[in-house]
Write a protein that holds these residues in place. Structure first.
Motif, PDB file in Angstrom:
ATOM      1  N   VAL A 130      50.457  56.370  48.069  1.00 38.02           N
ATOM      2  CA  VAL A 130      50.322  54.978  47.624  1.00 38.02           C
ATOM      3  C   VAL A 130      51.343  54.128  48.379  1.00 38.02           C
ATOM      4  CG1 VAL A 130      50.526  53.437  45.626  1.00 38.02           C
ATOM      5  CG2 VAL A 130      49.567  55.731  45.329  1.00 38.02           C
ATOM      6  N   GLU A 131      50.928  52.935  48.825  1.00 39.86           N
ATOM      7  CA  GLU A 131      51.857  52.024  49.510  1.00 39.86           C
ATOM      8  C   GLU A 131      52.323  50.941  48.553  1.00 39.86           C
ATOM      9  OE1 GLU A 131      51.252  50.704  53.738  1.00 39.86           O
ATOM     10  OE2 GLU A 131      49.265  51.555  53.372  1.00 39.86           O
ATOM     11  N   PHE A 132      53.626  50.667  48.548  1.00 38.81           N
ATOM     12  CA  PHE A 132      54.205  49.648  47.666  1.00 38.81           C
ATOM     13  C   PHE A 132      54.692  48.442  48.473  1.00 38.81           C
ATOM     14  CE2 PHE A 132      54.190  53.293  44.955  1.00 38.81           C
ATOM     15  CZ  PHE A 132      54.145  52.810  43.653  1.00 38.81           C
ATOM     16  N   PHE A 133      54.480  47.262  47.916  1.00 42.23           N
ATOM     17  CA  PHE A 133      54.937  46.020  48.533  1.00 42.23           C
ATOM     18  C   PHE A 133      55.728  45.244  47.483  1.00 42.23           C
ATOM     19  CE2 PHE A 133      51.087  47.443  50.579  1.00 42.23           C
ATOM     20  CZ  PHE A 133      51.366  47.317  51.945  1.00 42.23           C
ATOM     21  N   PHE A 134      57.052  45.248  47.606  1.00 43.54           N
ATOM     22  CA  PHE A 134      57.914  44.604  46.610  1.00 43.54           C
ATOM     23  C   PHE A 134      58.255  43.169  47.021  1.00 43.54           C
ATOM     24  CE2 PHE A 134      58.644  49.179  46.114  1.00 43.54           C
ATOM     25  CZ  PHE A 134      58.386  49.308  44.750  1.00 43.54           C
ATOM     26  N   GLU A 135      58.744  42.410  46.053  1.00 40.98           N
ATOM     27  CA  GLU A 135      59.099  40.989  46.250  1.00 40.98           C
ATOM     28  C   GLU A 135      57.932  40.216  46.860  1.00 40.98           C
ATOM     29  OE1 GLU A 135      63.434  40.313  47.170  1.00 40.98           O
ATOM     30  OE2 GLU A 135      63.302  42.447  47.698  1.00 40.98           O
ATOM     31  N   GLN A 136      56.736  40.531  46.356  1.00 40.89           N
ATOM     32  CA  GLN A 136      55.506  39.860  46.798  1.00 40.89           C
ATOM     33  C   GLN A 136      54.889  39.163  45.580  1.00 40.89           C
ATOM     34  OE1 GLN A 136      54.427  40.003  50.138  1.00 40.89           O
ATOM     35  NE2 GLN A 136      56.423  41.006  50.416  1.00 40.89           N
ATOM     36  N   LYS A 137      54.908  37.852  45.585  1.00 31.07           N
ATOM     37  CA  LYS A 137      54.463  37.112  44.403  1.00 31.07           C
ATOM     38  C   LYS A 137      52.963  36.819  44.475  1.00 31.07           C
ATOM     39  CE  LYS A 137      58.894  34.943  43.294  1.00 31.07           C
ATOM     40  NZ  LYS A 137      59.753  35.324  44.426  1.00 31.07           N
ATOM     41  N   ILE A 138      52.212  37.435  43.567  1.00 32.33           N
ATOM     42  CA  ILE A 138      50.769  37.171  43.440  1.00 32.33           C
ATOM     43  C   ILE A 138      50.606  36.017  42.454  1.00 32.33           C
ATOM     44  CG2 ILE A 138      48.514  38.116  42.811  1.00 32.33           C
ATOM     45  CD1 ILE A 138      49.814  39.611  45.185  1.00 32.33           C
ATOM     46  N   SER A 165      55.991  30.528  46.592  1.00 37.61           N
ATOM     47  CA  SER A 165      56.055  29.720  45.369  1.00 37.61           C
ATOM     48  C   SER A 165      54.643  29.350  44.921  1.00 37.61           C
ATOM     49  CB  SER A 165      56.873  28.449  45.604  1.00 37.61           C
ATOM     50  OG  SER A 165      56.167  27.591  46.482  1.00 37.61           O
ATOM     51  N   GLU A 166      54.530  28.934  43.671  1.00 37.27           N
ATOM     52  CA  GLU A 166      53.220  28.618  43.106  1.00 37.27           C
ATOM     53  C   GLU A 166      52.604  27.389  43.761  1.00 37.27           C
ATOM     54  OE1 GLU A 166      51.080  28.772  38.743  1.00 37.27           O
ATOM     55  OE2 GLU A 166      53.259  28.570  38.844  1.00 37.27           O
ATOM     56  N   ARG A 167      53.437  26.489  44.194  1.00 40.94           N
ATOM     57  CA  ARG A 167      52.936  25.251  44.799  1.00 40.94           C
ATOM     58  C   ARG A 167      52.934  25.300  46.330  1.00 40.94           C
ATOM     59  NH1 ARG A 167      50.928  24.513  40.800  1.00 40.94           N
ATOM     60  NH2 ARG A 167      51.526  23.285  38.990  1.00 40.94           N
ATOM     61  N   GLY A 168      53.516  26.354  46.909  1.00 42.34           N
ATOM     62  CA  GLY A 168      53.635  26.420  48.370  1.00 42.34           C
ATOM     63  C   GLY A 168      52.397  26.987  49.038  1.00 42.34           C
ATOM     64  N   GLU A 169      52.577  27.434  50.275  1.00 43.50           N
ATOM     65  CA  GLU A 169      51.462  27.982  51.053  1.00 43.50           C
ATOM     66  C   GLU A 169      51.175  29.412  50.616  1.00 43.50           C
ATOM     67  OE1 GLU A 169      50.542  28.764  55.753  1.00 43.50           O
ATOM     68  OE2 GLU A 169      52.048  27.246  55.252  1.00 43.50           O
ATOM     69  N   TRP A 170      49.881  29.746  50.500  1.00 44.13           N
ATOM     70  CA  TRP A 170      49.474  31.093  50.101  1.00 44.13           C
ATOM     71  C   TRP A 170      48.762  31.810  51.236  1.00 44.13           C
ATOM     72  CZ3 TRP A 170      46.713  29.884  44.770  1.00 44.13           C
ATOM     73  CH2 TRP A 170      47.696  29.545  43.821  1.00 44.13           C
ATOM     74  N   LYS A 171      48.889  33.126  51.213  1.00 45.19           N
ATOM     75  CA  LYS A 171      48.148  33.974  52.132  1.00 45.19           C
ATOM     76  C   LYS A 171      47.083  34.698  51.311  1.00 45.19           C
ATOM     77  CE  LYS A 171      50.207  37.630  53.860  1.00 45.19           C
ATOM     78  NZ  LYS A 171      51.187  38.477  54.560  1.00 45.19           N
TER      79      LYS A 171
END
Length: 452
Positions: free
Chosen positions: A121-129, A144-150
């Motif tokens: 399993v691959e983990f990705f930390f400090e990644q805000k969904i 951030s919630e208001r910033g740019e999203w990928k």
């Protein structure tokens, strides 16, 4: 083996990590995302209640062969140690050899992530969904919630991100989605009993320690290093409350009055009390738990409960056991997997929520009540003699794999029977007599329990 999919799990807690192992074993590519730093790199303390692993949890861990690795970090507790103001009572949990197991949440979470990584399993930390597009199982991630999203597209997304889940937050905005949350007006605070100088435990290490005081209580569970994680449960407001304990003097006086035998063993009482946060307790229910064959909620994200039955983690792990059974049954028909999973688990999640709430009353008040303790002795005696006729509610929840909903229904019937038994004349003198045994048998004939 299922057709390999690319699956995202949001949340690297206990349920998310174990789910990752199951999905990986089924042949899928699994990415786990978490907004927090890797727990293995940080000190974890201050807002925890030690976990109590029981049969349902062990079944899920053994299902992927990692139970023994976790047993190495667990301590068996075969009884409650009930600290009354003037004496100490012991109450066994189940039959000889039956125990629940104390595990530090932080220690277990680190171990689970290690085991999941070892499984691929691959983990990705400090990644805000921040959001998910349900129809395409696309995660939206950003600083951030208001910033740019990928945008990150997957074949499927599981929300294992706890009681305040972002994945559920999106699902809540559909029509016909039912949701409720209810906070207790009781909160909790972590305290600590350190080990003796030689590393041994200051209290009996194979007991779940409880100081029941009605509206409030203290509990302590053992750790491998000789310490105990203590949790003080108390109302937020009122005469005996967190709001009333405003300075060191008041905290120490409160403990001297209500928990005198704990003063010696909690040397940093006031420091811990003011350093550690006061946390809330919430019951959260929702339905449905899934969206088509694209998105599913699991664990606290769909059924957060209060911790008084020690079943939060066990119930979340059992979700995975049940999900896996339907994966075996329906293969690549994920729509059927999801539908059967949520329909099977929802009544049981509601039942353990109710049982957990009730158990707060039992732990905080009834364990100090002589009549309650006698009822437990009568029940144990009868159950030992007639195991085919009576399995105590606690054992049905903790030491079996029977549905929680069945435990709740049968437990209610048992309570009615025991109430009649406790009303018998002179019950304290005749509790272990043939007369009491016959009374229970007679009541069971009138209202049989389903022991399928």
């Amino acid at each position: 083996m299922q057709k390999p999919l690319k699956i995202a799990v949001v949340g690297s807690g206990l349920v998310g990590s174990l789910l990752g192992i199951y999905l990986r074993r089924a042949g899928h590519t699994v990415h786990v995302f978490d907004r927090s730093p890797d727990i293995r790199t940080i000190q974890f303390s201050g807002r925890s209640i030690n976990l109590a692993m029981s049969h349902r949890g062990w079944k899920a861990l053994d299902g992927v062969g990692i139970g023994d690795a976790v047993r190495e970090i667990a301590i068996a507790m075969d009884k409650r140690a009930i600290h009354l103001p003037d004496k100490l009572n012991f109450q066994p949990y189940g039959k000889e050899g039956e125990s629940i197991y104390s595990i530090s949440r932080g220690t277990l979470n680190r171990k689970m992530i290690d085991l999941a990584e070892a499984a691929g399993v691959e983990f990705f930390f400090e990644q805000k969904i921040w959001d998910v597009t349900l129809a395409t199982s696309t995660l939206h991630i950003g600083e951030s919630e208001r910033g740019e999203w990928k945008d990150l597209q997957y074949d499927m997304v599981f929300g294992a991100d706890g009681a305040f889940s972002r994945i559920r937050h999106r699902m809540q905005r559909q029509s016909m989605f039912n949701y409720s949350q209810e906070f207790l007006n009781t909160g909790y605070k972590e305290l600590n009993i350190p080990a003796n100088a030689d590393g041994s435990h200051k209290l009996d290490k194979n007991s779940f320690h409880i100081w029941p005081r009605g509206e409030f209580m203290l509990i302590a569970l053992p750790n491998l290093d000789g310490s105990f994680t203590c949790t003080l449960f108390m109302p937020f407001e009122g005469e005996h409350s967190f709001a009333a304990l405003t300075d060191r003097q008041k905290v120490e006086a409160f403990f001297e009055t209500h928990f005198p035998d704990s003063i010696e063993v909690i040397p940093m009482l006031a420091e811990d009390f003011f350093k550690n946060p006061t946390s809330t307790l919430v019951t959260m229910k929702c339905y449905p738990w899934t969206y088509e064959d694209k998105v599913a909620l699991i664990g606290d994200a769909c059924h957060a409960i209060v911790p008084f039955y020690g079943q939060g983690m066990n119930a979340g792990f059992e979700d995975i056991t049940v999900l896996n059974e339907f994966m075996q049954q329906f293969g690549d028909d994920w729509q059927s997997v999801f539908k059967h999973y949520e329909q099977s688990r929802k009544p049981n999640a509601d039942a353990i929520a109710e049982l957990s709430y009730r158990n707060f009353m039992e732990m905080s008040s009834k364990t100090a009540d002589e009549k309650f303790l006698l009822a437990k002795k009568i029940e144990k005696r009868f159950s030992d003699k007639h195991p085919d006729k009576w399995l105590p509610l606690y054992s049905r929840v903790t030491f079996s794999h029977r549905p929680y909903s069945e435990a709740l229904a049968i437990g209610d019937k048992q309570n009615e029977i025991m109430a009649e038994v406790m009303d018998m004349a002179n019950i304290f003198a005749i509790w272990d007599s043939e007369q009491v045994e016959q009374k229970i048998l007679e009541l069971l004939r009138e209202s049989p329990l389903d022991h399928s």
